[in-house]
Write an enzyme that holds these catalytic residues in place. Structure first.
Site, PDB file in Angstrom:
ATOM      1  N   HIS A 281       1.550  47.380 -48.038  1.00  0.00           N
ATOM      2  CA  HIS A 281       0.742  47.524 -46.823  1.00  0.00           C
ATOM      3  C   HIS A 281       1.518  46.966 -45.637  1.00  0.00           C
ATOM      4  O   HIS A 281       2.245  45.977 -45.775  1.00  0.00           O
ATOM      5  CB  HIS A 281      -0.585  46.780 -46.991  1.00  0.00           C
ATOM      6  CG  HIS A 281      -1.558  47.094 -45.899  1.00  0.00           C
ATOM      7  ND1 HIS A 281      -1.486  46.494 -44.660  1.00  0.00           N
ATOM      8  CD2 HIS A 281      -2.589  47.963 -45.846  1.00  0.00           C
ATOM      9  CE1 HIS A 281      -2.453  46.985 -43.899  1.00  0.00           C
ATOM     10  NE2 HIS A 281      -3.139  47.877 -44.595  1.00  0.00           N
TER      11      HIS A 281
ATOM     12  N   GLU B  28       0.726  45.124 -43.280  1.00  0.00           N
ATOM     13  CA  GLU B  28       0.500  43.694 -43.017  1.00  0.00           C
ATOM     14  C   GLU B  28       1.357  42.832 -43.941  1.00  0.00           C
ATOM     15  O   GLU B  28       1.801  41.756 -43.567  1.00  0.00           O
ATOM     16  CB  GLU B  28      -0.997  43.368 -43.158  1.00  0.00           C
ATOM     17  CG  GLU B  28      -1.783  43.898 -41.954  1.00  0.00           C
ATOM     18  CD  GLU B  28      -3.202  44.341 -42.258  1.00  0.00           C
ATOM     19  OE1 GLU B  28      -3.752  43.970 -43.305  1.00  0.00           O
ATOM     20  OE2 GLU B  28      -3.761  45.087 -41.422  1.00  0.00           O
TER      21      GLU B  28
ATOM     22  N   GLY C  39      -6.573  48.758 -37.194  1.00  0.00           N
ATOM     23  CA  GLY C  39      -7.397  47.723 -36.574  1.00  0.00           C
ATOM     24  C   GLY C  39      -7.442  47.791 -35.053  1.00  0.00           C
ATOM     25  O   GLY C  39      -7.925  46.877 -34.400  1.00  0.00           O
TER      26      GLY C  39
HETATM   27  P1  13P Z   1      -8.542  49.708 -40.190  1.00  0.00           P
HETATM   28  O1  13P Z   1      -9.351  50.801 -40.829  1.00  0.00           O
HETATM   29  O2  13P Z   1      -9.311  48.459 -39.946  1.00  0.00           O
HETATM   30  O3  13P Z   1      -7.787  50.208 -38.991  1.00  0.00           O
HETATM   31  O4  13P Z   1      -7.420  49.290 -41.270  1.00  0.00           O
HETATM   32  C1  13P Z   1      -6.649  50.263 -41.870  1.00  0.00           C
HETATM   33  C2  13P Z   1      -5.904  49.665 -42.996  1.00  0.00           C
HETATM   34  O5  13P Z   1      -4.982  48.888 -42.787  1.00  0.00           O
HETATM   35  C3  13P Z   1      -6.307  49.997 -44.360  1.00  0.00           C
HETATM   36  O6  13P Z   1      -5.376  49.561 -45.294  1.00  0.00           O
END
Ligand code: 13P
Length: 251
Positions: free
Chosen positions: A95, A97, A173
């Site tokens: 991911h 992140e 996000g």
């Molecule tokens: P959001 O739907 O909050 O933009 O996040 C997407 C995401 O990173 C799913 O793995």
């Protein structure tokens, strides 16, 4: 022929009581969903409780990360076979992140994918460009690099147990979803890259999910695109009604 997948990535949210309340709220709302695979990815600590709650439902359980070794002196890590033991069939790998805050690279992502597949899990392999990369015209180069690096030495046969998730970092996000056409363009590129790396057949059968500000309001348009096979949902998966509305996009 590609069964749609709607997966909820709960990220670093929900204590036990909150997670159990969310999943118990979700189960009745998605009971009638047909022809769609539903996956939820809670934090490690609540996997067991969520697994018990979904045991009589078609909802599948995913972890948000795994390590590449099976066991050993690796304090703080969790191995794929332990995730299987906790009831997970799926695991999110790479991911953005994790790439951004935990120094994951295409190389470590590749090791994790191999380990997950070896343990019999389905990997949800995430790729996507940042805003700076898109603005610099490097989107295709980045996606190509992430795919080639992440899939290095992984045989075509293993792709059956792999789902690709395209998540443009600038859409995560932020409330800024890629337009249907932008997402479709990237998905078509990814499918083309899979055809080059493997074969047309592998490319045509691999599911590619879109992620980044997916909401009940935009899921229909995204799912109408030829190469979008589902969604990886963050924020909107944290409430039973909004996630259920996304799962039930065909209604
Ligand atoms: P959001 O739907 O909050 O933009 O996040 C997407 C995401 O990173 C799913 O793995």
């Amino acid at each position: 022929m590609r069964k749609p997948v709607i997966a909820g990535n709960w990220k670093l949210y929900k204590t036990t009581d909150e997670a159990v309340a969310l999943i118990n709220g979700l189960i009745p709302l998605v009971k009638k969903a047909k022809g769609v695979e539903i996956v939820v990815a809670p934090v490690f600590t609540v996997l067991g409780k969520v697994k018990s709650a979904i045991s009589d439902s078609p909802i599948k359980l995913a972890a948000q990360n795994c390590f590449w070794e099976e066991e050993g002196a690796f304090t703080g890590e969790v191995a794929p076979k332990m995730l299987v033991d906790a009831g997970c069939s799926h695991v999110i790998i790479g991911h953005s992140e994790r790439r951004q805050y935990f120094a994951e690279t295409d190389g470590t992502v590749n090791r994790k994918i191999k380990a997950a597949l070896k343990a019999g899990m389905t990997g949800i392999f995430c790729i996507g460009e940042t805003l700076a990369e898109r603005d610099a015209g490097k989107t295709w180069e980045v996606l190509d690099r992430q795919l080639t690096g992440g899939l290095a030495e992984i045989p075509a046969k293993s792709l059956e147990a792999l789902i690709v998730a395209y998540e443009p970092v600038w859409a995560i996000g932020t409330g800024k979803t890629a337009t249907d056409d932008q997402a479709q363009e990237a998905h078509a590129f990814i499918r083309g890259a899979l055809a080059k790396l493997y074969s047309r057949q592998v490319a045509e059968t691999t599911r590619i999910l879109y992620g980044g500000s997916v909401k009940p309001e935009n899921i229909k348009g995204l799912m109408a695109m030829a190469d979008i096979d589902g969604a990886l949902v963050g924020g909107a998966s944290l409430k039973a009604d909004s996630f259920a509305a996304i799962v039930n996009y065909q209604e």
